[in-house]
Scaffold this motif. Structure first.
Motif, PDB file in Angstrom:
ATOM      1  N   ARG A 115       0.834  -1.206   0.000  1.00  0.00           N
ATOM      2  CA  ARG A 115       0.000   0.000   0.000  1.00  0.00           C
ATOM      3  C   ARG A 115       0.876   1.266   0.000  1.00  0.00           C
ATOM      4  O   ARG A 115       0.541   2.262  -0.621  1.00  0.00           O
ATOM      5  N   GLY A 116       2.013   1.204   0.658  1.00  0.00           N
ATOM      6  CA  GLY A 116       2.921   2.348   0.708  1.00  0.00           C
ATOM      7  C   GLY A 116       3.619   2.649  -0.610  1.00  0.00           C
ATOM      8  O   GLY A 116       4.194   3.720  -0.778  1.00  0.00           O
ATOM      9  N   GLU A 117       3.586   1.709  -1.536  1.00  0.00           N
ATOM     10  CA  GLU A 117       4.244   1.892  -2.829  1.00  0.00           C
ATOM     11  C   GLU A 117       3.306   2.417  -3.920  1.00  0.00           C
ATOM     12  O   GLU A 117       3.753   2.695  -5.036  1.00  0.00           O
ATOM     13  N   ILE A 118       2.038   2.545  -3.616  1.00  0.00           N
ATOM     14  CA  ILE A 118       1.052   2.915  -4.642  1.00  0.00           C
ATOM     15  C   ILE A 118       1.419   4.232  -5.323  1.00  0.00           C
ATOM     16  O   ILE A 118       1.370   4.338  -6.551  1.00  0.00           O
ATOM     17  N   THR A 119       1.817   5.221  -4.562  1.00  0.00           N
ATOM     18  CA  THR A 119       2.154   6.520  -5.143  1.00  0.00           C
ATOM     19  C   THR A 119       3.320   6.410  -6.107  1.00  0.00           C
ATOM     20  O   THR A 119       3.285   6.966  -7.208  1.00  0.00           O
ATOM     21  N   SER A 120       4.357   5.670  -5.714  1.00  0.00           N
ATOM     22  CA  SER A 120       5.531   5.560  -6.605  1.00  0.00           C
ATOM     23  C   SER A 120       5.190   4.736  -7.844  1.00  0.00           C
ATOM     24  O   SER A 120       5.692   5.029  -8.937  1.00  0.00           O
ATOM     25  N   VAL A 121       4.347   3.728  -7.705  1.00  0.00           N
ATOM     26  CA  VAL A 121       3.912   2.952  -8.875  1.00  0.00           C
ATOM     27  C   VAL A 121       3.120   3.854  -9.818  1.00  0.00           C
ATOM     28  O   VAL A 121       3.311   3.819 -11.037  1.00  0.00           O
ATOM     29  N   ALA A 122       2.266   4.689  -9.266  1.00  0.00           N
ATOM     30  CA  ALA A 122       1.482   5.626 -10.086  1.00  0.00           C
ATOM     31  C   ALA A 122       2.390   6.625 -10.786  1.00  0.00           C
ATOM     32  O   ALA A 122       2.166   6.967 -11.948  1.00  0.00           O
ATOM     33  N   ARG A 123       3.427   7.076 -10.111  1.00  0.00           N
ATOM     34  CA  ARG A 123       4.373   8.010 -10.735  1.00  0.00           C
ATOM     35  C   ARG A 123       5.101   7.348 -11.901  1.00  0.00           C
ATOM     36  O   ARG A 123       5.310   7.971 -12.940  1.00  0.00           O
ATOM     37  N   ARG A 124       5.494   6.080 -11.719  1.00  0.00           N
ATOM     38  CA  ARG A 124       6.160   5.372 -12.815  1.00  0.00           C
ATOM     39  C   ARG A 124       5.214   5.182 -14.000  1.00  0.00           C
ATOM     40  O   ARG A 124       5.636   5.300 -15.160  1.00  0.00           O
ATOM     41  N   ALA A 125       3.966   4.907 -13.712  1.00  0.00           N
ATOM     42  CA  ALA A 125       2.968   4.745 -14.790  1.00  0.00           C
ATOM     43  C   ALA A 125       2.799   6.066 -15.554  1.00  0.00           C
ATOM     44  O   ALA A 125       2.694   6.073 -16.771  1.00  0.00           O
ATOM     45  N   ALA A 126       2.801   7.167 -14.815  1.00  0.00           N
ATOM     46  CA  ALA A 126       2.670   8.481 -15.456  1.00  0.00           C
ATOM     47  C   ALA A 126       3.878   8.796 -16.310  1.00  0.00           C
ATOM     48  O   ALA A 126       3.754   9.326 -17.413  1.00  0.00           O
ATOM     49  N   ALA A 127       5.056   8.448 -15.830  1.00  0.00           N
ATOM     50  CA  ALA A 127       6.268   8.726 -16.598  1.00  0.00           C
ATOM     51  C   ALA A 127       6.300   7.925 -17.894  1.00  0.00           C
ATOM     52  O   ALA A 127       6.853   8.384 -18.902  1.00  0.00           O
ATOM     53  N   ALA A 128       5.688   6.758 -17.872  1.00  0.00           N
ATOM     54  CA  ALA A 128       5.666   5.908 -19.061  1.00  0.00           C
ATOM     55  C   ALA A 128       4.576   6.312 -20.050  1.00  0.00           C
ATOM     56  O   ALA A 128       4.581   5.863 -21.194  1.00  0.00           O
ATOM     57  N   ALA A 129       3.641   7.146 -19.611  1.00  0.00           N
ATOM     58  CA  ALA A 129       2.502   7.530 -20.480  1.00  0.00           C
ATOM     59  C   ALA A 129       2.917   8.513 -21.546  1.00  0.00           C
ATOM     60  O   ALA A 129       3.872   9.210 -21.449  1.00  0.00           O
TER      61      ALA A 129
END
Length: 57
Positions: free
Chosen positions: A43-57
């Motif tokens: 749960r604590g990694e959700i923000t960083s996973v979302a940031r990586r997804a945004a960077a890949a978009a």
């Protein structure tokens, strides 16, 4: 004129990134802890996973 198109292209890219970030954040936040563990995300990694997804978009 060409500068305007470049600017709008950058704005559109930022909007796509923001949408990817929010979509990923919302979807992962709705998962229960067991499902998150199944996909190897805490749960604590959700923000960083979302940031990586945004960077890949």
């Amino acid at each position: 004129m060409e500068t305007d198109m470049l600017l709008w292209g950058l704005v559109a890219k930022q909007i796509r990134r923001w949408q990817a970030y929010r979509r990923t954040l919302v979807e992962l936040s709705q998962l229960d802890d067991r499902t998150l563990a199944d996909i190897n995300v805490s749960r604590g990694e959700i923000t960083s996973v979302a940031r990586r997804a945004a960077a890949a978009a």
